[in-house]
Design an enzyme around this catalytic site. Structure first.
Site, PDB file in Angstrom:
ATOM      1  N   GLY A   1       0.837  -1.196   0.000  1.00 35.45           N
ATOM      2  CA  GLY A   1       0.000   0.000   0.000  1.00 35.45           C
ATOM      3  C   GLY A   1       0.869   1.242   0.000  1.00 35.45           C
TER       4      GLY A   1
ATOM      5  N   CYS B   1       5.241  -6.206   1.914  1.00 37.84           N
ATOM      6  CA  CYS B   1       5.622  -4.795   1.952  1.00 37.84           C
ATOM      7  C   CYS B   1       4.834  -4.051   3.038  1.00 37.84           C
ATOM      8  CB  CYS B   1       5.457  -4.158   0.580  1.00 37.84           C
ATOM      9  SG  CYS B   1       6.457  -2.669   0.353  1.00 37.84           S
ATOM     10  N   TYR B   2       3.865  -3.220   2.679  1.00 38.89           N
ATOM     11  CA  TYR B   2       3.059  -2.531   3.696  1.00 38.89           C
ATOM     12  C   TYR B   2       2.411  -3.546   4.629  1.00 38.89           C
ATOM     13  CZ  TYR B   2      -0.495   0.503   5.803  1.00 38.89           C
ATOM     14  OH  TYR B   2      -1.288   1.201   6.700  1.00 38.89           O
TER      15      TYR B   2
ATOM     16  N   HIS C   1       8.344  -7.423  -3.111  1.00 35.43           N
ATOM     17  CA  HIS C   1       7.138  -7.855  -3.833  1.00 35.43           C
ATOM     18  C   HIS C   1       7.412  -9.166  -4.584  1.00 35.43           C
ATOM     19  CE1 HIS C   1       4.601  -4.302  -3.194  1.00 35.43           C
ATOM     20  NE2 HIS C   1       5.723  -3.605  -3.237  1.00 35.43           N
TER      21      HIS C   1
ATOM     22  N   GLU D   1       5.211 -10.959  -5.998  1.00 29.88           N
ATOM     23  CA  GLU D   1       4.196 -11.179  -7.030  1.00 29.88           C
ATOM     24  C   GLU D   1       4.574 -10.656  -8.406  1.00 29.88           C
ATOM     25  OE1 GLU D   1       2.982  -7.274  -4.944  1.00 29.88           O
ATOM     26  OE2 GLU D   1       4.029  -9.146  -4.468  1.00 29.88           O
TER      27      GLU D   1
ATOM     28  N   SER E   1     -20.223  -9.640 -27.808  1.00 26.54           N
ATOM     29  CA  SER E   1     -19.390  -8.759 -28.630  1.00 26.54           C
ATOM     30  C   SER E   1     -18.615  -9.545 -29.674  1.00 26.54           C
ATOM     31  CB  SER E   1     -18.405  -8.000 -27.741  1.00 26.54           C
ATOM     32  OG  SER E   1     -17.429  -8.893 -27.220  1.00 26.54           O
ATOM     33  N   GLY E   2     -18.487 -10.861 -29.469  1.00 29.45           N
ATOM     34  CA  GLY E   2     -17.647 -11.669 -30.341  1.00 29.45           C
ATOM     35  C   GLY E   2     -16.223 -11.760 -29.847  1.00 29.45           C
ATOM     36  N   GLY E   3     -15.909 -11.027 -28.774  1.00 27.81           N
ATOM     37  CA  GLY E   3     -14.589 -11.102 -28.167  1.00 27.81           C
ATOM     38  C   GLY E   3     -14.440 -12.342 -27.312  1.00 27.81           C
ATOM     39  N   VAL E   4     -13.270 -12.501 -26.720  1.00 25.59           N
ATOM     40  CA  VAL E   4     -12.960 -13.705 -25.958  1.00 25.59           C
ATOM     41  C   VAL E   4     -13.913 -13.875 -24.774  1.00 25.59           C
ATOM     42  CG1 VAL E   4     -11.196 -14.881 -24.594  1.00 25.59           C
ATOM     43  CG2 VAL E   4     -10.546 -13.588 -26.640  1.00 25.59           C
ATOM     44  N   ASP E   5     -14.084 -12.815 -23.999  1.00 27.03           N
ATOM     45  CA  ASP E   5     -14.842 -12.933 -22.750  1.00 27.03           C
ATOM     46  C   ASP E   5     -16.304 -13.286 -22.995  1.00 27.03           C
ATOM     47  OD1 ASP E   5     -12.438 -12.136 -21.632  1.00 27.03           O
ATOM     48  OD2 ASP E   5     -13.036 -10.038 -21.500  1.00 27.03           O
ATOM     49  N   SER E   6     -16.964 -12.534 -23.860  1.00 34.17           N
ATOM     50  CA  SER E   6     -18.381 -12.809 -24.092  1.00 34.17           C
ATOM     51  C   SER E   6     -18.574 -14.141 -24.815  1.00 34.17           C
ATOM     52  CB  SER E   6     -19.039 -11.669 -24.874  1.00 34.17           C
ATOM     53  OG  SER E   6     -18.477 -11.530 -26.152  1.00 34.17           O
ATOM     54  N   SER E   7     -17.599 -14.541 -25.643  1.00 31.81           N
ATOM     55  CA  SER E   7     -17.704 -15.825 -26.335  1.00 31.81           C
ATOM     56  C   SER E   7     -17.634 -16.992 -25.354  1.00 31.81           C
ATOM     57  CB  SER E   7     -16.597 -15.953 -27.381  1.00 31.81           C
ATOM     58  OG  SER E   7     -16.706 -14.952 -28.356  1.00 31.81           O
TER      59      SER E   7
ATOM     60  N   LYS F   1      -7.769 -12.976 -17.555  1.00 27.40           N
ATOM     61  CA  LYS F   1      -7.888 -13.211 -18.994  1.00 27.40           C
ATOM     62  C   LYS F   1      -7.348 -14.566 -19.420  1.00 27.40           C
ATOM     63  CE  LYS F   1      -8.994 -10.658 -21.858  1.00 27.40           C
ATOM     64  NZ  LYS F   1     -10.280 -10.480 -22.567  1.00 27.40           N
TER      65      LYS F   1
END
Length: 522
Positions: free
Chosen positions: A53, A80-81, A167, A169, A221-227, A368
């Site tokens: 943070g 860290c924080y 960090h 990550e 939308s035809g994109g990855v997520d909505s497909s 993603k």
């Protein structure tokens, strides 16, 4: 299912922490540090991670947490924080450091500690701190040091409490994922059973139970997520699902027809498909609007209104489904304590009133690359699952300033040329070398800036727009670096755009990383 909680104290890398945990096949979610202790007790957690943070934990009003968090008998890892806060709360002391550490730093670790099992005794880590732990709380011992930081990591193994000043990550800490693995799998005892096949199976069952006999409307939308969302819902409820594809006039060149070819009556899915041509409607709503957040919200609300109208035609639609993914939630400021980066049309851009019983978001907790894995598990064609991401607001956020039909046409043509030439170069490299190009970008597109400048074409003065080319390499789309596209390819793209696209007389290449920039222009 084992679960780890990422408690967010406003760190810029909180989503990366969650991503690294999931790479260890352990499910986790991000919650704000404001989450009440009773709610945390009810989660049946295997472990807790406190993020970094921007504050100093000893300052008045700084984010903090009750001591009881460290007395639950659940392993806790502070980053860290989070490490400094743990010490401050438990009786240690944190002060401003005489030497502030930032960037790649050599750290000497105690490999006897379970947190550093299998980690090199001298390893490179990413430091980013102004404060340091000047006195550890009772029961803690130092398990890592740097030249200027005597407590780069500490542990109270008896209570399962660990703190790391750096960090783990980020990719700049090469052995960081190993450290997180040690915590969630070995110290917390998570069995690592969270995988995409189980996610798909469990999600389909949960959707079937939730939706019952109801009708579902999905904005496709035809994109990855909505497909992938469509694939999950089609498997769960079949013909109860209607996919509405809104061609808002902000798609890439020829994309409307391509989407219909995949999802329409002759496509690969057995579902109801409706295409709505609403180009002029969206252009009218966006006329005169230049502020990015306003554009996003207008597009988001208009999407919903179109869906409502189509639902009325279909009759008695109970659920609105969306392809929201976890980065959308985090960047919209809904997943933890981090500031709002931008509203996503299907999260922070929703209007106050939506005329549906409920919104269904089957991918809401996935990153993603996890969405892509789920898509392959569902049997969706690889070329569709692995296609480049495309934002819901489309070219509306790749056009700086006001959106007009003329500008859309310009950016569609420039983008088509750019992607075509990059694809040619990638294919040629792989054919010649047998492996993908090391600079292969994960996302690349052309945008239209709002800058106009004087040029000379055919011995005549021009006063046209500058196009911007963007290409990034990324693992999780939370951080990204500009891809090193070959200069010859960029030259070819520049020449073609200026010769073939009317209205452009300059071409720029965007070198900005994320952060400080975002992958999209707006």
């Amino acid at each position: 299912m084992d679960k780890v909680l990422v408690l967010d104290f406003g760190g810029q890398y909180n989503q990366l922490v969650a991503r690294r945990v999931r790479e260890c096949n352990v499910y986790c979610e991000i919650y704000s540090y404001r989450t009440k202790i009773d709610a945390i007790k009810a989660m049946n957690l295997k472990g807790i991670i406190l993020t970094g943070g921007p504050n100093s934990c000893y300052e008045e009003g700084a984010p903090t947490y009750d001591k009881e968090l460290f007395e639950l008998g659940i392993p806790v890892l502070g980053l860290c924080y989070g490490a400094q806060l743990m010490q401050q709360v438990l009786g240690g002391k944190v002060e401003r450091a005489a030497v502030q550490e930032y960037g790649k730093t050599e750290v000497k670790v105690n490999a006897v500690s379970p947190l550093f099992a299998g980690v090199s005794e001298e390893t490179i880590c990413w430091m980013s701190h102004f404060d340091y732990i000047s006195r550890m709380a009772e029961g803690f011992t130092s398990i890592a040091q740097t030249r200027d930081c005597p407590v780069a990591a500490c542990e109270d193994r008896t209570r399962g409490l660990y703190g790391i000043q750096f960090h783990p990550e980020v990719l700049h800490t090469p052995e960081g994922t190993k450290m997180i693995y040690n915590f969630v799998r070995n110290i917390c005892g998570c069995d690592g059973s969270w995988k995409m096949d189980s996610f798909v199976e469990n999600t389909v069952l949960a959707l079937r139970e939730k939706i019952g006999n109801g009708k579902v409307l999905l904005g496709l939308s035809g994109g990855v997520d909505s497909s992938v969302a469509a694939g999950l819902l089609a498997r769960a409820v079949g013909k109860q699902l209607t996919c509405v594809f809104v061609d808002h006039g902000l798609l890439r060149k020829n994309e409307g027809d391509e989407v219909e070819a995949v999802f329409g009556s002759k496509g690969i899915f057995d579902l109801n498909f409706v295409r709505v041509n609403a180009q002029e409607r969206f252009y009218g709503k966006l006329a005169g609007v230049t502020e990015p957040e306003r554009k996003r919200k207008i597009i988001g609300e208009e999407f919903i209104r179109v869906f409502e109208e189509e639902a009325n035609k279909i009759g008695a639609v109970d659920f609105l489904a969306q392809g929201t993914i976890y980065p959308d939630v985090v960047e919209s400021g809904l997943g933890g304590e981090s500031a709002v980066i931008k509203s996503h049309h299907n999260v922070g851009g929703l209007p106050d009133f939506v005329d549906f019983k409920e919104i269904v978001e089957p991918l809401r907790n996935l990153f993603k690359d996890e969405v892509r894995k789920a898509g392959l598990e569902l049997g969706i064609p690889k070329q569709l699952v692995m296609r480049q991401p495309f934002p819901g607001p489309g070219l509306g956020i790749r056009i700086i300033g006001e959106v007009t039909a003329e500008k859309v046409s310009i950016v569609q043509d420039a983008d088509y040329i750019y992607r075509e030439e990059v694809d040619k170069t990638l294919e040629a490299y792989e054919k010649a070398n047998g492996v993908p190009a090391p600079w292969k970008p994960d996302q690349y597109y052309a945008a239209l800036t709002n800058m106009r400048s004087v040029g000379v074409m055919g011995d005549e003065r021009t006063y046209d727009y500058a196009a911007a080319l963007r290409a990034v390499k990324t693992i999780d789309f939370m951080t990204a670096e500009a891809a090193n596209i070959p200069f010859d390819t960029l030259q070819t793209v520049m020449n073609r755009i200026i010769k073939e696209v009317r209205g452009v007389n300059r071409v720029f290449y965007d070198l900005t990383s994320k952060p400080p920039g975002t992958i999209e222009m707006e």
